[in-house]
Design an enzyme around this catalytic site. Structure first.
Site, PDB file in Angstrom:
ATOM      1  CG  ASP A  75      -0.152   0.063   2.438  1.00  0.00           C
ATOM      2  OD1 ASP A  75       0.933  -0.872   2.704  1.00  0.00           O
ATOM      3  OD2 ASP A  75      -0.558   0.687   3.509  1.00  0.00           O
ATOM      4  CD  GLU A 113       2.618  -1.188   7.862  1.00  0.00           C
ATOM      5  OE1 GLU A 113       3.054  -1.176   9.111  1.00  0.00           O
ATOM      6  OE2 GLU A 113       2.854  -0.106   7.314  1.00  0.00           O
TER       7      GLU A 113
HETATM    8 ZN   LIG Z   1       5.008   3.910   6.723  1.00  0.00          ZN
HETATM    9 ZN   LIG Z   2       6.225   1.354   5.785  1.00  0.00          ZN
END
Ligand SMILES: [Zn+2]
Ligand SMILES: [Zn+2]
Length: 397
Positions: free
Chosen positions: A84, A142
């Protein structure tokens, strides 16, 4: 024993392709749980590499695949990359600048994804050099709200059952060519709170007929700063940050309500529990003492990232073989958080940092900065350490 030189030649040869993949991903960033094109790109590459048991759409956009070693059954090792990007408008003037305004790979997850695809190719080409199974895992979100936990809930640690896990992060605080890692708690738990203060608004010149939520909030902010300084063991690390104080609009009006939002970082379950309890007690107690009604929403986020000592030693040796003894360091614990921690809660493993800063080339901007960019040589180093670690683990070296 694996020969690091053979790997290095192969990596040098494939690096331009890996860099091209990273730049493609950098140019086309997608936010958490929206990594549609990114996961399509990953799947196309994995199909081309020829991996087995390709599974897609796990926790929306997550992908897993297997590489089975040619030396028969054995252990299963999970290698993870996050996919991401962040809601940041890129300020770099490079040919691979983001084409999606307001979305940017400003943490290096593009390099993690392209790098793990490179590792997949290296391991697929070396299937006859190991037994057991490599499970490749590409995860969404994440940066939040987190893709690791829903992937685990979807069963990625089973079938085949995962015995160990490894992941890496490029590190802009560390010069390219260096590796940093540490056993035990390496990154903090990240929790957050919202403190909602209900007072009673009124005229700014008539405080006696109001309950001023700003005055209450100010006391709470000050009191919260005594938690780490006065209540936590001084040799242990913790952070309480109030990042938002929302209240009022006019210079002569006392508002009805105020809200404080903040983050709490700790490394142990005990300290996590202590600060969680005390933030709530302090806020409510001060509210009661000052006649305001205080409600606290407290949200537990990622747990601490705790590296297994034996797995850390394994990465340390592999890293030493790749970059030399003097370029592997024990990094200090980091107050930032990482959802690789959820994998580490379930299976032993190690999350390590691969230097990506290059001052001479001006690649100095930190993670989440609009001018963040890495020295791409970091991908060669990261791929080699991860592949070397995997081969050593599966071969029981
Ligand atoms: Zn980051
Ligand atoms: Zn990262």
């Amino acid at each position: 024993m694996v020969t690091a030189t053979g790997l290095r030649d192969a990596i040098e040869e494939m690096l331009p392709g890996v860099v091209a993949d990273r730049r493609h991903l950098h140019q086309h960033p997608e936010l958490g749980f929206q990594e549609i094109e990114t996961s399509r790109f990953v799947v196309a590459r994995l199909e081309d590499i020829g991996v087995e048991d390709l599974r897609t759409g796990i926790a929306k956009t997550g992908v897993t695949a297997l590489i089975r070693g040619g030396r028969g059954p054995g252990k299963t090792v999970l290698l993870r990359a996050d996919m991401d990007a962040l809601p940041i408008l890129e300020e770099n003037e490079v040919e691979y600048r983001s084409v999606h305004p307001g979305v940017m790979h400003a943490c290096g997850h593009d390099a993690h994804t392209a790098g793990l695809l490179g590792v997949a190719r290296l391991l697929q080409d070396r299937r006859d050099e190991f037994g057991g199974t490599v499970k490749l895992l590409f995860q969404p979100a994440e940066e939040g709200p987190g893709g690791a936990q829903p992937m685990i809930e979807a069963g990625v640690l089973n079938d085949p059952k995962v015995d160990a896990c490894f992941g890496l992060h490029v590190a802009q605080e560390v010069p390219v060519g260096m590796i940093e890692l540490r056993a035990g708690p390496a990154m903090a738990a990240s929790d957050r709170f919202a403190i909602k203060i209900k007072g009673q608004g009124g005229h700014g010149a008539r405080p006696q007929s109001t309950i001023d939520p700003i005055a209450v909030g100010a006391q709470i902010v000050v009191a919260l700063q005594t938690l780490v300084s006065r209540e936590l063991d001084p040799v242990e690390a913790g952070v309480v940050t109030v990042g938002a104080f929302l209240a009022g609009e006019a210079f002569n009006v006392i508002p009805n309500t105020a809200e404080l939002r903040g983050t709490v970082r700790t490394f142990t379950p005990e300290n996590r529990e202590l600060l969680s309890r005390r933030v709530q007690e302090l806020a409510k107690g001060i509210g009661a003492a000052m006649r305001a009604n205080v409600e606290v929403e407290y949200h537990h986020g990622y747990p601490p990232t705790v590296n297994d000592p034996a797995m850390t030693a394994l990465v340390w040796e592999a890293a030493t073989a790749v970059v030399g003894t003097d370029r592997v360091e024990e990094g200090a614990p980091i107050m930032g958080a990482e959802d690789f921690s959820y994998f580490l809660e379930k299976v032993p493993g190690c999350f390590f940092f691969v230097g990506s800063k290059n001052e001479e080339r001006g690649l100095i901007w930190g993670h989440h900065h609009p001018r963040f960019d890495i020295d791409e040589q970091t991908m060669a180093v990261g791929m080699e350490v991860l592949t070397e670690t995997t081969l050593r683990y599966l071969n029981g070296v």
